[in-house]
Design a protein around this motif. Structure first.
Motif, mmCIF file in Angstrom:
data_model
loop_
_atom_site.group_PDB
_atom_site.id
_atom_site.type_symbol
_atom_site.label_atom_id
_atom_site.label_comp_id
_atom_site.label_asym_id
_atom_site.label_seq_id
_atom_site.Cartn_x
_atom_site.Cartn_y
_atom_site.Cartn_z
ATOM 1 N N ASP A 44 0.829 -1.213 0.000
ATOM 2 C CA ASP A 44 0.000 0.000 0.000
ATOM 3 C C ASP A 44 0.865 1.266 0.000
ATOM 4 O O ASP A 44 0.666 2.176 0.799
ATOM 5 N N LEU A 45 1.826 1.307 -0.927
ATOM 6 C CA LEU A 45 2.826 2.382 -0.951
ATOM 7 C C LEU A 45 2.286 3.636 -1.639
ATOM 8 O O LEU A 45 1.906 3.600 -2.809
ATOM 9 N N HIS A 46 2.260 4.719 -0.890
ATOM 10 C CA HIS A 46 1.850 6.022 -1.409
ATOM 11 C C HIS A 46 3.011 7.000 -1.241
ATOM 12 O O HIS A 46 3.763 6.934 -0.277
ATOM 13 N N PHE A 47 3.112 7.928 -2.207
ATOM 14 C CA PHE A 47 4.107 8.995 -2.063
ATOM 15 C C PHE A 47 3.645 10.234 -2.807
ATOM 16 O O PHE A 47 3.124 10.154 -3.927
ATOM 17 N N ALA A 48 3.847 11.389 -2.168
ATOM 18 C CA ALA A 48 3.558 12.676 -2.800
ATOM 19 C C ALA A 48 4.636 13.670 -2.405
ATOM 20 O O ALA A 48 5.050 13.717 -1.249
ATOM 21 N N TYR A 49 5.123 14.426 -3.389
ATOM 22 C CA TYR A 49 6.066 15.504 -3.082
ATOM 23 C C TYR A 49 5.321 16.690 -2.484
ATOM 24 O O TYR A 49 5.836 17.392 -1.625
ATOM 25 N N THR A 50 4.102 16.927 -2.994
ATOM 26 C CA THR A 50 3.258 17.991 -2.463
ATOM 27 C C THR A 50 1.880 17.410 -2.162
ATOM 28 O O THR A 50 1.395 16.521 -2.862
ATOM 29 N N GLU A 51 1.232 17.916 -1.139
ATOM 30 C CA GLU A 51 -0.053 17.383 -0.695
ATOM 31 C C GLU A 51 -1.092 17.454 -1.817
ATOM 32 O O GLU A 51 -1.220 18.464 -2.506
ATOM 33 N N GLY A 52 -1.787 16.341 -2.001
ATOM 34 C CA GLY A 52 -2.846 16.309 -3.004
ATOM 35 C C GLY A 52 -2.385 15.926 -4.399
ATOM 36 O O GLY A 52 -3.208 15.807 -5.313
ATOM 37 N N LYS B 275 0.418 5.631 -5.959
ATOM 38 C CA LYS B 275 -0.970 5.601 -5.472
ATOM 39 C C LYS B 275 -1.376 4.230 -4.942
ATOM 40 O O LYS B 275 -2.297 3.603 -5.444
ATOM 41 N N GLY B 276 -0.652 3.761 -3.940
ATOM 42 C CA GLY B 276 -1.043 2.520 -3.290
ATOM 43 C C GLY B 276 -0.535 1.275 -3.983
ATOM 44 O O GLY B 276 -1.315 0.388 -4.329
ATOM 45 N N LEU B 277 0.775 1.171 -4.173
ATOM 46 C CA LEU B 277 1.368 0.024 -4.865
ATOM 47 C C LEU B 277 1.449 -1.184 -3.935
ATOM 48 O O LEU B 277 1.799 -1.062 -2.759
ATOM 49 N N ASN B 278 1.150 -2.364 -4.500
ATOM 50 C CA ASN B 278 1.249 -3.619 -3.767
ATOM 51 C C ASN B 278 1.853 -4.684 -4.680
ATOM 52 O O ASN B 278 1.218 -5.092 -5.646
ATOM 53 N N PHE B 279 3.064 -5.091 -4.403
ATOM 54 C CA PHE B 279 3.661 -6.201 -5.149
ATOM 55 C C PHE B 279 4.917 -6.679 -4.438
ATOM 56 O O PHE B 279 5.381 -6.069 -3.471
ATOM 57 N N GLY C 53 2.165 3.655 3.823
ATOM 58 C CA GLY C 53 2.525 2.338 3.313
ATOM 59 C C GLY C 53 3.941 1.965 3.720
ATOM 60 O O GLY C 53 4.642 2.740 4.384
ATOM 61 N N SER C 54 4.356 0.769 3.309
ATOM 62 C CA SER C 54 5.642 0.248 3.773
ATOM 63 C C SER C 54 6.384 -0.510 2.678
ATOM 64 O O SER C 54 5.782 -1.024 1.738
ATOM 65 N N ILE C 55 7.702 -0.569 2.839
ATOM 66 C CA ILE C 55 8.569 -1.415 2.017
ATOM 67 C C ILE C 55 9.339 -2.319 2.975
ATOM 68 O O ILE C 55 9.976 -1.834 3.915
ATOM 69 N N TYR C 56 9.257 -3.621 2.731
ATOM 70 C CA TYR C 56 9.958 -4.588 3.567
ATOM 71 C C TYR C 56 11.099 -5.219 2.779
ATOM 72 O O TYR C 56 10.903 -5.638 1.643
ATOM 73 N N PHE C 57 12.263 -5.273 3.413
ATOM 74 C CA PHE C 57 13.384 -6.023 2.855
ATOM 75 C C PHE C 57 13.556 -7.286 3.674
ATOM 76 O O PHE C 57 13.876 -7.227 4.860
ATOM 77 N N LYS C 58 13.285 -8.441 3.059
ATOM 78 C CA LYS C 58 13.380 -9.738 3.731
ATOM 79 C C LYS C 58 12.695 -9.704 5.093
ATOM 80 O O LYS C 58 13.219 -10.190 6.095
ATOM 81 N N GLY C 59 11.504 -9.098 5.130
ATOM 82 C CA GLY C 59 10.674 -9.110 6.331
ATOM 83 C C GLY C 59 10.855 -7.926 7.257
ATOM 84 O O GLY C 59 10.075 -7.758 8.201
ATOM 85 N N THR C 60 11.863 -7.086 7.015
ATOM 86 C CA THR C 60 12.114 -5.930 7.886
ATOM 87 C C THR C 60 11.671 -4.644 7.195
ATOM 88 O O THR C 60 12.048 -4.383 6.045
ATOM 89 N N ASP C 61 10.872 -3.855 7.881
ATOM 90 C CA ASP C 61 10.428 -2.575 7.338
ATOM 91 C C ASP C 61 11.652 -1.668 7.195
ATOM 92 O O ASP C 61 12.347 -1.399 8.186
#
Length: 271
Positions: A11-19, A24-28, A61-69
């Motif tokens: 559920d990865l989201h990122f914005a440089y500026t609000e809005g 937009k919510g990546l999952n893989f 959202g989060s990114i995990y490397f081999k189980g560690t955030d």
């Protein structure tokens, strides 16, 4: 969590500026398959790999490397696990000798000098530059400097290696060298990721392709599956590899990724 994943994106989201969300919510999941992330400029590819390296932080959202955030890891800690070769080698190179440049990364992450030199020499041999170890990188052409930059990351022996537009400024020999490097790293169980615009190189080199468009994923599959979807590629303003396009225009239903594949198919059907 899937134990087969080296990197898990949730559920990865990122914005440089609000809005104005870039992602937009990546999952893989990234596994050991060599993976090309493709899409037009502005699709979010570069932002995504900066997040992987800890150079940016997710909005949510989060990114995990081999189980560690990775949010719980410093940039220095991440550098031991995730290496990145910049698009422009001049943004990466700063030493006056090739061997010193390639040793810098291993030394920086705590590898002893003798092992660092050994890894640097092995990396230079892999990219075909071992005989230039004592040269000044800036006495080399752009193509060779890029190979020096690649060697400097290989020498760090990270589990994940990211290539940013590796074929830019490369001639045929340089592309073939990088192709062999990707395959060698893959055979060692490393996760090789690229962001790239060269569809022919992707088709010939990478096992998996993920199409980014406007911060979302349009399609994720094997390169053959992805390049078969001409309409989806057009939606992302991408084209099929040249061989794939040509064979489709000639009326073939099969998806050919390389000239060699097409020749082998023709030979098999002539027997």
């Amino acid at each position: 969590m899937d134990n087969t994943g080296i990197l898990e994106i949730k559920d990865l989201h990122f914005a440089y500026t609000e809005g104005e969300e870039i992602l937009k919510g990546l999952n893989f999941i990234i596994d050991e398959r060599s993976t090309a992330i493709i899409g037009q400029n502005g699709a979010g590819k570069t932002t995504f790999v900066k997040l992987l390296k800890g150079l940016l932080y997710p909005t949510s959202g989060s990114i995990y490397f081999k189980g560690t955030d990775i949010a719980n890891m410093t940039v220095a800690q991440l550098a031991k696990h995730i290496g990145m070769v910049f698009q422009n080698p001049d943004d990466q190179i700063f030493k006056n000798r090739v061997i010193d440049e390639v040793m810098f990364g291993p030394l920086k992450i705590g590898i002893g000098e003798s092992i660092a030199r050994q890894k640097a020499e092995e990396a230079l041999e892999l990219v075909g530059l071992k005989n230039l170890a004592d040269k000044n990188p800036y006495d080399l052409g752009l193509s060779s400097r890029k190979l020096v930059a690649i060697a400097s990351i290989i020498a760090m022996d990270t589990k994940v290696i990211i290539f940013d537009e590796p074929t830019i400024a490369q001639d045929y020999h340089g592309k073939e060298m990088i192709k062999s490097v990707v395959r060698k790293l893959r055979s060692e169980g490393k996760a090789v990721i690229t962001i790239i615009h060269d569809m022919d190189f992707v088709a010939d080199t990478f096992e998996r392709a993920i199409v980014f468009a406007k911060g979302n994923i349009l399609i994720d599959g094997t390169t053959r599956e992805v390049f078969a979807e001409e309409d989806i590629l057009k939606e992302a303003y991408l084209e099929q590899p040249n061989v794939t396009k040509l064979c489709r225009r000639l009326g073939y239903d099969e998806v050919f990724l390389t000239t060699e594949e097409f020749i082998a198919f023709q030979k098999a059907n002539m027997q």
